[in-house]
Write an enzyme that holds these catalytic residues in place. Sequence first.
Site, PDB file in Angstrom:
ATOM      1  N   ASP A  75    -111.383  25.128  13.756  1.00 39.24           N
ATOM      2  CA  ASP A  75    -110.933  24.090  14.657  1.00 39.24           C
ATOM      3  C   ASP A  75    -109.927  23.225  13.892  1.00 39.24           C
ATOM      4  O   ASP A  75    -109.774  23.323  12.683  1.00 39.24           O
ATOM      5  CB  ASP A  75    -112.123  23.275  15.193  1.00 39.24           C
ATOM      6  CG  ASP A  75    -111.761  22.578  16.497  1.00 39.24           C
ATOM      7  OD1 ASP A  75    -112.666  22.211  17.251  1.00 39.24           O
ATOM      8  OD2 ASP A  75    -110.554  22.420  16.779  1.00 39.24           O
TER       9      ASP A  75
HETATM   10  C1  GLC Z   1    -109.358  20.292  19.095  1.00 38.86           C
HETATM   11  C2  GLC Z   1    -110.606  20.805  19.746  1.00 38.86           C
HETATM   12  C3  GLC Z   1    -110.563  22.261  20.073  1.00 38.86           C
HETATM   13  C4  GLC Z   1    -109.145  22.650  20.451  1.00 38.86           C
HETATM   14  C5  GLC Z   1    -108.300  22.514  19.214  1.00 38.86           C
HETATM   15  C6  GLC Z   1    -106.831  22.821  19.501  1.00 38.86           C
HETATM   16  O1  GLC Z   1    -109.673  19.425  18.045  1.00 38.86           O
HETATM   17  O2  GLC Z   1    -111.823  20.556  19.061  1.00 38.86           O
HETATM   18  O3  GLC Z   1    -111.495  22.484  21.135  1.00 38.86           O
HETATM   19  O4  GLC Z   1    -109.110  23.979  20.919  1.00 38.86           O
HETATM   20  O5  GLC Z   1    -108.393  21.219  18.628  1.00 38.86           O
HETATM   21  O6  GLC Z   1    -106.311  21.888  20.376  1.00 38.86           O
END
Ligand code: GLC
Length: 743
Positions: free
Chosen positions: A276
Amino acid sequence: MLLLVCYQVQHAIAQISKIDQRVDSVLKRMTLEEKIGQMNQYNGDWAATGPITKDGDKQNQIRKGMVGSMLNVTGVNHTRTLQEIAMQSRMKIPLLFGQDVIHGYRTTFPIPLAEAASWDIEAIERSARIAAVEVAAAGIHWTFAPMVDISRDPRWGRVMEGAGEDPYLGSIIAKARVKGFQGKGFGNTDAVMACVKHFVAYGAAVGGRDYNSVDMSLRTLYELYLPPFKAAFDAGAATFMNSFNDLNGIPATGNSFLQRDILKNKWKFTGFIVSDWGSVGEMVNHGYAKDNAHAAMLAANAGSDMDMESRSYIKHLAQQVKEGKVKMSVIDDAVRRILKKKFEMGLFDDPFKFCNEAREKEQWNNAAHLLAARDMAKKSIVLLKNESPLGRGAGVGLLPISKQTKTIAVVGPFAKAVKDHLGFWSYDWADDTARIKTLWGGIQKKLSADSKMIYAKGCGITDTSKAGFSEAVNAAMNADVVVVTVGEERAMSGEAKSRSSIQLPGVQEELIKALVATGKPVVVLISAGRPLIFNWTADHVPAILYTWWLGTEAGDAIADVLFGDYNPSGKLPMSFPRTEGQIPVYYNYYNTGRPAKTENDLNYVSAYIDLPNSPKFPFGYGLSYTRFDYGQLQLNKTTLKGNEQLNVSVTVTNSGQYAGEEVVQLYIRDMVGSVVRPVKELKGFKKIMLQAGESKTISFSITTNDLRFYNDQLKFDWEAGEFEIMVGTDSRDVKTKTISWTK
Ligand code: GLC
């Protein structure tokens, strides 16, 4: 036919091995730096969904083969531009473009928690399919969805993204969403890779505080939090995303038990895992890595194949390999997984196959998509209460409202709201104001020509000013019925939106009180991304609809329900607590040694002395404009042995005057186990349509597979004994029969 199937299987196997050969032919020509470039993902700077790091020239890094994927690059033109730069690199490896398409791209669908409330699996799959078609047309190959985190804590803002508290419903929805996103398979230009997130147990963060720690037994992890991920894996999900939280002391991003032992080795996952946003580097904050170089080593060795936006891999991984802290085989495995998906998506054969301006234009304001969004939205609405304005039992419910009503007051901050219907994880388009269906507009279209509407905002969503109350009360006094629409604004639920209080924000409930005090019949609509607490409203207002955040078609869908053009059929996918102090409250609880016998039992039992022992509204709850009566359960037998099958049937009758849909729910209780067992577990449901006066006999079949659970040795098995079989309209109102099952 058999010959054809054999040919297809052989062809598929040949395709896979051909891709493997092509992957290896690329891999062996790559330098270590180019390999690590494939493991590096940057944000595109057109939009941000995390803390932005402004640095370096990303396009130059793409040109040097130091970037494998980009996220938040919106539109065909931008993706084409960057793909052209990638084609200038030595290896000419195409970029993967990812995007958070959680509930629609150009057409915004209801938030996932709302869609879960529909219990309409086909509609949910169609919603994901349309999202895939629209975002693929915008040059995107990969959506960071479905989010399948189970959660029992509505203080956590990200409950809006998931399917609620139950692993059975959550698993079925996870599968539907993966199938919707991935469509007929990779290589089709309307199929995008799914990304199952957040692996794992992110929804169990301490206190419902986002990104916080998670500590649970492996048994609970296997029983509650892993099932939707396994269902998504079984549905063929291409990728996984790990989670920000530490689990039992080890951050998921650096957790080899989760990523290698379970996902890659036990389940045999052959796709790749993306971290993430920044979660690789955040292991330094966790106190699990001493610096980003250490974090890079820990994450790569633990099975995180791609580093989203932390720059730990691109800056430090090569050195870790040179120092022998990360084996080249670890790098090769990660890069092989990533390249394989790029081959499967057809990007090596045509890096620009998703870049088609004409196809992109076709998806703007696609009438069929808008119709599907309206259908999904109206099915997601939950009728929480519908009594006569004269009080309980005084006759028919206040809803639906007659289209001939002379004067309607439409009051509240959502009455003419536009973008607040989209909810979190939605996109802003220039023509939204013209395109998004407001409640005001929806009601206007329903009413007869000589009906009158009076508007009053009454108050804001979060401010505490009551200056608008008098205008609102005046509007009510001049109306035959008052529709009050309240809730959370778009950014009050979602990522990094945990709330310690989940009451209706601001002075909205006081506005409702002022309007009820006029004595006029009041309908309350609640638009939110999570379960909220609104006890006074629930106890004093005759009619309440939970309208979540319903997306582009919100106003028309709500109006369909308000005026009876659609009989509401939604059922809550999460329990609604009475107070924050009651959280967590959920339906599949353990009985304990001192269970409360009634809602108000306080005789040395597990209960609060200042609160009834039940949620305000239970899991699976939702009313209809009609009434469904359940007959007695019919079982084919009450004593079973071994692999016999139990058939359960019940006749459901629509005893009211409206045709409507009912979600018939099947629950099971294992009365005695080698570990304590929940008082009930959802094991089946069927959403049926019944005409007024019509009866249908609904049947479920149960085998020992439905009885299995993880024992204290983590063995997934069933145990002989007595079971309660329950069928009903929600998790509280069920008919029960007891059976025994021996080995
Ligand atoms: C965010 C979220 C995740 C998302 C990623 C890209 O922090 O936790 O769910 O897909 O970043 O945007």
